[in-house]
Design a protein around this motif. Structure first.
Motif, PDB file in Angstrom:
ATOM      1  N   GLY A  38       0.786  -1.219   0.000  1.00 31.43           N
ATOM      2  CA  GLY A  38       0.000   0.000   0.000  1.00 31.43           C
ATOM      3  C   GLY A  38       0.822   1.274   0.000  1.00 31.43           C
ATOM      4  O   GLY A  38       0.268   2.371  -0.081  1.00 31.43           O
ATOM      5  N   GLU A  39       2.130   1.175   0.077  1.00 30.18           N
ATOM      6  CA  GLU A  39       2.992   2.355   0.119  1.00 30.18           C
ATOM      7  C   GLU A  39       3.086   2.997  -1.262  1.00 30.18           C
ATOM      8  O   GLU A  39       3.233   2.311  -2.265  1.00 30.18           O
ATOM      9  CB  GLU A  39       4.395   1.973   0.591  1.00 30.18           C
ATOM     10  N   PRO A  40       3.043   4.319  -1.306  1.00 30.07           N
ATOM     11  CA  PRO A  40       3.170   4.973  -2.612  1.00 30.07           C
ATOM     12  C   PRO A  40       4.580   4.875  -3.201  1.00 30.07           C
ATOM     13  O   PRO A  40       4.754   4.973  -4.402  1.00 30.07           O
ATOM     14  CB  PRO A  40       2.798   6.433  -2.321  1.00 30.07           C
ATOM     15  N   ALA A  41       5.583   4.679  -2.354  1.00 29.59           N
ATOM     16  CA  ALA A  41       6.965   4.638  -2.825  1.00 29.59           C
ATOM     17  C   ALA A  41       7.478   3.215  -3.002  1.00 29.59           C
ATOM     18  O   ALA A  41       8.684   2.997  -3.043  1.00 29.59           O
ATOM     19  CB  ALA A  41       7.858   5.391  -1.850  1.00 29.59           C
ATOM     20  N   VAL A  42       6.576   2.243  -3.139  1.00 30.01           N
ATOM     21  CA  VAL A  42       7.006   0.849  -3.233  1.00 30.01           C
ATOM     22  C   VAL A  42       7.860   0.607  -4.480  1.00 30.01           C
ATOM     23  O   VAL A  42       8.795  -0.189  -4.450  1.00 30.01           O
ATOM     24  CB  VAL A  42       5.806  -0.115  -3.165  1.00 30.01           C
ATOM     25  N   GLY A  43       7.586   1.291  -5.561  1.00 30.52           N
ATOM     26  CA  GLY A  43       8.371   1.137  -6.787  1.00 30.52           C
ATOM     27  C   GLY A  43       9.813   1.562  -6.584  1.00 30.52           C
ATOM     28  O   GLY A  43      10.751   0.879  -7.008  1.00 30.52           O
ATOM     29  N   ARG A  44       9.985   2.697  -5.904  1.00 30.86           N
ATOM     30  CA  ARG A  44      11.347   3.162  -5.635  1.00 30.86           C
ATOM     31  C   ARG A  44      12.077   2.233  -4.672  1.00 30.86           C
ATOM     32  O   ARG A  44      13.263   1.975  -4.829  1.00 30.86           O
ATOM     33  CB  ARG A  44      11.330   4.580  -5.065  1.00 30.86           C
TER      34      ARG A  44
END
Length: 158
Positions: A38-44
């Motif tokens: 659910g984290e918005p920065a999971v891609g990074r």
């Protein structure tokens, strides 16, 4: 019960405790993955993780593998302690500890984020390099002292 454990070990190839630890590590990894989903920065974060794995496997591992091979040549690593304890592990442990300290304090040593660090702590980053060098010297000195003591003990009790 012993027969069941024996059959499990024969089929699995390792003791049942290994299977339990492996299942626990997969459960922990799955829990972390669900938390990060659910984290918005999971891609990074995933990019940094994959980048760190690639950097380790293709850059760092060959570098410290070559360094270890050079240390074996210089220090003359022995398989059996016929003439006393070998110094190679004393060098390895100190180098590993120094390298880990370097990685942990790399931003401070390179003075990255100077304004942020100054605003947060009120201190300058200049002492980081000198302190890391002192810590490295202390690690190698303590390791050398340990090696000398081990050689003395070995020679005395031989």
């Amino acid at each position: 019960m012993r027969d069941v454990v024996g059959r499990l070990r024969a089929a699995y190839g390792a003791p049942p405790g290994h299977l339990l630890r492996l299942a626990g590590s997969f459960a922990l990894t799955g829990w972390v993955a669900l938390r990060l989903a659910g984290e918005p920065a999971v891609g990074r974060m995933l990019l940094w993780f994959v980048g760190a794995a690639v950097a380790h496997d293709f850059v760092l591992f060959p570098c410290y593998g070559l360094a270890d091979r050079a240390a074996r040549r210089v220090l003359g690593a022995r398989a059996a302690p016929a003439s006393g304890p070998a110094p190679l592990n004393h060098v390895r442990v100190s180098a590993l500890a120094s390298g880990l300290l370097f990685l942990v304090y790399l931003p401070g040593i390179l003075r990255l984020g100077r304004p942020t660090y100054l605003a947060a702590s009120g201190q300058d980053q200049r002492p980081f390099l000198a302190r890391w060098l002192l810590a490295t010297a202390a690690l190698f000195l303590a390791s050398a002292l340990g090696y000398v003591l081990r050689r003395w003990w070995w020679a005395r009790h031989r």
